[in-house]
Design an enzyme around this catalytic site. Structure first.
Site, PDB file in Angstrom:
ATOM      1  CB  SER A  95      68.507 120.146  21.760  1.00  0.00           C
ATOM      2  OG  SER A  95      68.507 119.038  20.915  1.00  0.00           O
ATOM      3  CD1 TRP A 166      78.416 123.599  13.084  1.00  0.00           C
ATOM      4  CD2 TRP A 166      76.250 123.949  12.695  1.00  0.00           C
ATOM      5  NE1 TRP A 166      78.230 123.645  11.734  1.00  0.00           N
ATOM      6  CE2 TRP A 166      76.923 123.851  11.466  1.00  0.00           C
ATOM      7  CE3 TRP A 166      74.867 124.183  12.699  1.00  0.00           C
ATOM      8  CZ2 TRP A 166      76.264 123.973  10.241  1.00  0.00           C
ATOM      9  CZ3 TRP A 166      74.217 124.302  11.476  1.00  0.00           C
ATOM     10  CH2 TRP A 166      74.915 124.195  10.281  1.00  0.00           C
ATOM     11  NE  ARG A 247      79.386 112.018  22.971  1.00  0.00           N
ATOM     12  CZ  ARG A 247      80.711 112.020  22.905  1.00  0.00           C
ATOM     13  NH1 ARG A 247      81.417 111.223  23.663  1.00  0.00           N
ATOM     14  NH2 ARG A 247      81.324 112.825  22.054  1.00  0.00           N
ATOM     15  CD  GLU A 367      75.847 116.300  22.983  1.00  0.00           C
ATOM     16  OE1 GLU A 367      76.873 115.951  23.584  1.00  0.00           O
ATOM     17  OE2 GLU A 367      75.203 117.322  23.246  1.00  0.00           O
TER      18      GLU A 367
END
Ligand SMILES: Cc1cc2nc3c(=O)[nH]c(=O)nc-3n(C[C@H](O)[C@H](O)[C@H](O)COP(=O)(O)OP(=O)(O)OC[C@H]3O[C@@H](n4cnc5c(N)ncnc54)[C@H](O)[C@@H]3O)c2cc1C
Length: 388
Positions: A95, A166, A247, A367
């Site tokens: 990530s 987030w 993605r 995503e």
């Protein structure tokens, strides 16, 4: 004769070029040296060694599929394979690299002016400057079109107000790509972290993606110069095309977590004795291992197909949705099944399986959630929009 590892039985490796295999092996080695020895500790502490960003930069992993500005300029399949190996270490590490390269750097690379690219991309490519990507808000996750963050013209520049949440790398970022409503539609803004009125707050108490920094961004009367806007795009097309890049990395990445779980479970089953025989010698165990290996290899073929389409400039967003939906869902199922093979040992950080399973819960959600990707595919199949 092909190898006997869970990603080797079909000999899919033969579909890769020598360069792709070399890149994959190099990243695997990087993960073995720099991630595996520390990851259980980082995960327990809810932390990540930020020196890793610079090391990933020196290794050419940041924005590696972008061209120019110090980026490595590899093909999409190589980038995917790098994500797979990074996520075999931990989804948090993948990530960190994805957000830097596919979200923050890609947004600047694709939609920025030349001076914005020169100012940020070379420093971001070596990990000297950390970027984050602020799209999600407390009340708008799956439906970012409703965002309340607003940018108003203010003299020669802009005035930004709103809250993002987030946000991966949010509280360690030097530069935030923030998406906001304007009178003309949604636009992206480059907000240096030291700008007055910009603050961040790390989100604690996560049970998933613990070896990753997640934060809230607060923008209170943030004044930006006119040239802070990413001028080449207006509307959701901007952030969604960045998400599509990230993605794609996840389609490969999730398989890395699954492979690591399977390799762990196979090794464990070979040495753990139950009822006087190795666990691996029982048919029930072998059925589990065979079924999981099948899904892993099918997922890899899917990822590779999407990667070849991307390298051919023919990949469509709905095809990425198919890949993300399948591969994350199957990776999570594999991680959970592997956990059963390890029994009680599977719930500790001594083994990676539950850490991966917990991480994949976040990967399933960010995503685009699984449901959102089902809706994308459903719309492609029926022509009906079932989002709202
Ligand atoms: C660890 C982590 C890191 C993240 N990093 C970033 C980041 O760097 N940048 C960023 O901008 N965001 C980031 N996110 C946010 C992430 O993208 C959002 O959480 C995601 O888009 C889902 O939004 P939400 O959590 O608000 O869920 P919601 O949108 O509230 O969805 C809740 C549930 O409703 C379902 N749902 C939504 N719409 C429909 C519908 N039409 N029909 C049926 N079901 C529906 C969803 O699928 C989900 O199951 C991160 C999230 C996590 C957990």
């Amino acid at each position: 004769m092909t190898g006997t590892g869970p990603l080797e039985l079909l000999g899919i490796d033969h579909l890769l070029t020598d360069d792709e295999r070399d890149i994959q092996a190099g990243v695997r080695d990087f993960v073995d040296r720099r991630v595996r020895p520390h990851i259980a500790d980082w995960y327990e502490r809810g932390d990540l060694d930020l020196a890793l960003m610079r090391e990933a930069g020196s290794f050419g992993l940041l924005g590696m599929h972008l061209t120019g500005y110090g980026c490595a300029g590899t093909n999409a399949v190589s980038y995917g394979l790098a994500c797979l190996e990074l996520e075999a270490g931990d989804s948090g590490v993948r990530s960190m690299v994805s957000v830097q390269g596919s979200l923050a750097m890609y947004a600047i690379w694709k939609f920025g002016r030349e001076d914005q690219k020169e100012a940020w991309l070379p420093r971001m490519a070596v990990g000297e400057a950390i970027g984050c990507f602020g799209l999600t808000e407390p009340d708008f996750g799956s439906n970012p079109a409703g965002m309340r963050t607003r940018a108003k013209p203010d003299g020669d520049g802009w005035l930004l107000n709103g809250t993002k949440t987030w946000i991966t790398n949010g509280s360690v970022a030097d530069i935030a790509v923030v998406w906001a409503q304007t009178d003309d539609g949604i636009k992206g803004f480059l907000v240096p972290a030291r700008t007055e009125g910009f603050t961040s707050r790390t989100i604690h108490h996560k049970l998933s993606l613990r070896a990753s920094v997640t934060a809230e961004l607060i923008l209170q009367d943030v004044r930006l110069p006119a040239d802070a806007v990413l001028g080449e795009v207006t509307g959701l097309r901007g952030p969604l095309s960045c998400l599509n890049e990230a993605r794609f990395g996840i389609v490969f990445g999730a398989l890395g977590a699954a492979r690591d779980c399977l390799e762990t479970a196979i090794a464990y089953a070979g040495t753990r004795e139950v009822f006087d025989r190795p666990l691996a010698a029982y048919q029930l165990t072998q059925a589990k291992l065979a079924d999981m290996t099948l899904e892993l290899q099918k997922g890899f073929l899917l990822a590779l197909h999407l990667g070849r389409l991307k390298d051919d400039h023919r990949l469509e967003p709905r095809q990425v949705s198919l890949g993300k939906l399948n591969n994350v869902r199957e990776a999570l199922a594999i991680a959970r099944e592997c956990r059963t093979i390890l029994g009680a040992s599977g719930i500790t950080t001594e083994y990676p399986v539950l850490r991966h399973a917990n991480n994949l819960e976040s990967v399933l959600t960010y995503e685009g959630t699984s449901e959102v990707h089902q809706l994308v595919i459903g719309q492609a199949l029926t022509g009906e929009n079932a989002f709202s």
